[in-house]
Write an enzyme that holds these catalytic residues in place. Structure first.
Site, PDB file in Angstrom:
ATOM      1  N   ARG A 108     -51.221 -14.945 105.545  1.00  0.00           N
ATOM      2  CA  ARG A 108     -51.086 -15.720 106.785  1.00  0.00           C
ATOM      3  C   ARG A 108     -49.772 -15.308 107.429  1.00  0.00           C
ATOM      4  NH1 ARG A 108     -51.814 -22.127 107.333  1.00  0.00           N
ATOM      5  NH2 ARG A 108     -53.972 -21.386 107.480  1.00  0.00           N
ATOM      6  N   HIS A 136     -58.974 -17.020 112.218  1.00  0.00           N
ATOM      7  CA  HIS A 136     -58.893 -17.648 110.891  1.00  0.00           C
ATOM      8  C   HIS A 136     -60.310 -17.620 110.308  1.00  0.00           C
ATOM      9  CE1 HIS A 136     -57.598 -20.091 107.670  1.00  0.00           C
ATOM     10  NE2 HIS A 136     -57.014 -21.087 108.307  1.00  0.00           N
TER      11      HIS A 136
HETATM   12  C1  NCD Z   1     -55.166 -24.719 110.611  1.00  0.00           C
HETATM   13  C2  NCD Z   1     -54.372 -23.452 110.738  1.00  0.00           C
HETATM   14  O1  NCD Z   1     -53.408 -23.236 110.016  1.00  0.00           O
HETATM   15  O2  NCD Z   1     -54.784 -22.672 111.580  1.00  0.00           O
HETATM   16  N1  NCD Z   1     -55.268 -25.323 109.405  1.00  0.00           N
HETATM   17  C3  NCD Z   1     -55.982 -24.763 108.386  1.00  0.00           C
HETATM   18  O3  NCD Z   1     -55.868 -23.613 108.074  1.00  0.00           O
HETATM   19  N2  NCD Z   1     -56.835 -25.577 107.724  1.00  0.00           N
HETATM   20  C4  NCD Z   1     -55.067 -25.605 111.778  1.00  0.00           C
HETATM   21  C5  NCD Z   1     -53.722 -26.066 112.255  1.00  0.00           C
HETATM   22  O4  NCD Z   1     -52.686 -25.670 111.752  1.00  0.00           O
HETATM   23  O5  NCD Z   1     -53.740 -26.875 113.193  1.00  0.00           O
END
Ligand code: NCD
Length: 309
Positions: A108, A136
């Site tokens: 990430r 994502h």
């Molecule tokens: C999200 C993200 O990090 O994109 N959460 C996730 O991965 N479950 C959403 C967010 O941060 O609002």
């Protein structure tokens, strides 16, 4: 059965319908095994590395749980920003290093395209766990899994995506993934946070009907699924603009009770104010079930890309 071995998972629109079905089927199998308390050793001898340059609770922990549940092992950098990146190391060099330690890498990163860049640096499978305001894809697969579980099918559904559609990577990926089914969308967002044109164009090319509105109520009246998102504070240059937009949509229990019968409420979480907490006891409030679905879906993805399934 389509082979996903050695493939990267970078974008939701990379998947064929057959590949999506394969992931869903395997996830169902793994969920059943977990429920029955069966121990799995599909990933024995393999190591997963998670590299997170942005905060995460669900995505990182569910990937790690997934690997452990399959009998694999995990090495993790939860705050990759304060590791060698803080000394000036390039992403390329970090990935070249980690490929010497791990068989599969989950990343990430705040920059759009970072996962793609990581994939170019290594032959190890790279799974994009969120690249800035980009995509994502693994979240969208668990979102689809949730919709299939809760509603039986995605075909024929009207789906509202609401909130920060401009910066929300979860909704970018989910819209593109759902374009493989016969869905209709309502995109509820303030003007400044509209769904990016590029995604609207891709949906139009697939003949997916999209209705854009600023009124969340319009979506609730006709939708089978309402997917709420957080206004992505970290993507705003101007804090005043964030303050102006942050509480625009707050889904209340009254609104949910008045919405289309059988509506389910989803949210990738974390929630800030977008869903009042008394919605949590509404039977169609699916967001915590949704986050739990991250484990079997990520088990399936890990097993597939490493060629163990
Ligand atoms: C999200 C993200 O990090 O994109 N959460 C996730 O991965 N479950 C959403 C967010 O941060 O609002």
């Amino acid at each position: 059965m389509p082979r996903l071995a050695s493939k990267d998972v970078l974008r939701a629109d990379q998947f064929t319908k057959d590949e999506i079905a394969t992931v869903m089927e395997l996830a169902r199998e793994y969920e059943k095994a977990l429920k029955e308390g069966r121990e799995l050793n599909v990933m024995t001898g393999l190591v997963l590395s998670t590299l997170f340059y942005e905060p995460s609770t669900r995505t990182r922990l569910s990937f790690e749980t997934a690997m452990l549940r399959l009998g694999g092992q995990v090495i993790s950098v939860a705050e990759a920003k304060s590791s060698s990146a803080s000394k000036g190391e390039s992403l390329h060099d970090t990935i070249k290093t980690v490929e010497g330690y791990a068989d599969v890498i989950v990343i990430r990163h705040p920059q759009i395209g970072a996962a793609q860049e990581a994939a170019q640096a290594t032959d190890r499978p790279i799974l994009n766990a969120g690249d800035g305001a980009g995509q994502h894809p693994t979240q969208s697969l668990l979102d689809l899994y949730t919709i299939l579980k809760e509603k039986g099918t995605a075909d024929g559904l009207t789906i509202t995506l609401a909130g920060d559609l401009k910066n929300g990577r979860t909704v970018h990926s989910l819209a593109l993934l759902l374009a493989n089914f016969s869905v209709r969308f309502v995109f509820a967002a303030p003007r400044a946070l509209r769904m990016p044109q590029e995604i609207l164009d891709q949906l139009r090319n697939k003949a997916i009907a999209v209705q854009e509105t600023e009124d969340l109520g319009e979506g609730l009246a006709q939708s089978d699924v309402c997917y709420m998102t957080r206004i992505q504070r970290e993507r705003f240059d101007d804090p005043a603009e964030y303050d102006r937009l942050k509480d625009l949509y707050v889904l209340t229990r009254e609104q949910v009770e008045a919405a289309k019968d059988g509506i389910i409420i989803m949210h990738p979480l974390p929630r800030v104010n977008e869903i009042a907490t008394d919605v949590d006891t509404y039977p169609g409030a699916a967001y915590f079930r949704q986050s739990a679905n991250g484990v079997p879906v990520r088990m399936a993805l890990l097993a597939l890309v490493t060629g163990r399934a």
